[in-house]
Write an enzyme that holds these catalytic residues in place. Sequence first.
Site, PDB file in Angstrom:
ATOM      1  N   ILE A  30      18.021  22.503  34.008  1.00  0.00           N
ATOM      2  CA  ILE A  30      16.911  23.393  34.342  1.00  0.00           C
ATOM      3  C   ILE A  30      17.024  24.728  33.606  1.00  0.00           C
ATOM      4  CG2 ILE A  30      17.873  24.553  36.400  1.00  0.00           C
ATOM      5  CD1 ILE A  30      15.177  23.760  37.795  1.00  0.00           C
ATOM      6  N   ASN A  85      32.472  21.575  32.927  1.00  0.00           N
ATOM      7  CA  ASN A  85      33.189  22.574  33.719  1.00  0.00           C
ATOM      8  C   ASN A  85      33.794  21.870  34.931  1.00  0.00           C
ATOM      9  OD1 ASN A  85      32.258  24.667  31.999  1.00  0.00           O
ATOM     10  ND2 ASN A  85      30.312  24.710  33.102  1.00  0.00           N
ATOM     11  N   GLN A  92      32.237  25.703  37.111  1.00  0.00           N
ATOM     12  CA  GLN A  92      31.469  24.609  37.718  1.00  0.00           C
ATOM     13  C   GLN A  92      30.699  25.131  38.929  1.00  0.00           C
ATOM     14  OE1 GLN A  92      33.852  21.236  38.973  1.00  0.00           O
ATOM     15  NE2 GLN A  92      32.069  19.889  39.161  1.00  0.00           N
ATOM     16  N   HIS A  98      29.885  16.110  35.629  1.00  0.00           N
ATOM     17  CA  HIS A  98      28.845  15.933  34.614  1.00  0.00           C
ATOM     18  C   HIS A  98      29.270  16.561  33.296  1.00  0.00           C
ATOM     19  CE1 HIS A  98      28.178  19.768  36.642  1.00  0.00           C
ATOM     20  NE2 HIS A  98      27.703  20.223  35.492  1.00  0.00           N
ATOM     21  N   PHE A  99      28.612  16.106  32.264  1.00  0.00           N
ATOM     22  CA  PHE A  99      28.752  16.719  30.943  1.00  0.00           C
ATOM     23  C   PHE A  99      27.477  17.475  30.609  1.00  0.00           C
ATOM     24  CE2 PHE A  99      31.743  13.137  30.357  1.00  0.00           C
ATOM     25  CZ  PHE A  99      32.836  13.811  29.836  1.00  0.00           C
TER      26      PHE A  99
END
Length: 137
Positions: A30, A85, A92, A98-99
């Site tokens: 986003i 992260n 994070q 996630h990447f």
Amino acid sequence: MSTIFEKIIAREIPAHIVYEDDLVISFLDISQTTTGHTLVCPKKAYASINDIPEDLLAHTIKVVKKIALACEKAFNVEGLNILSNNGAIAGQTVFHFHFHVIPRYVENDVLFKLTNRMNEVSSDEYKKRALLIKEAL
Ligand code: AMP
């Protein structure tokens, strides 16, 4: 507690999904740090890289490559950062592993740089640090 990514996966909140299969989903971040900034995450939630099973991690990174190639094709990309992260201290904010795939276009379009501290580290200290990691493997 379910993360925002689980809500995206369950279609409870909207997202710009670009890819999904049985195990992995990819959607636009986003924030759009740069044009095409995309996230790739396993559908099943694992908090960090320490928790995700290796075969799922391997599949996830294959999808990262797919997305990276698609971004190169779709946009005028000069380079890419692939990053993950892990832990709040590392930045994070969503604790569903996630990447990030972050296309790069011009110098300093993303403001992070790894600090070079080689002048502060003695050769003994390099040896000690490497040994600690090797012993922990
Ligand atoms: P991290 O800070 O590495 O945990 O990354 C989490 C990322 O999720 C951030 O870059 C956010 O911009 C992104 N994010 C948070 N909420 C949403 C959402 N609803 N849709 C897409 N991306 C999101």
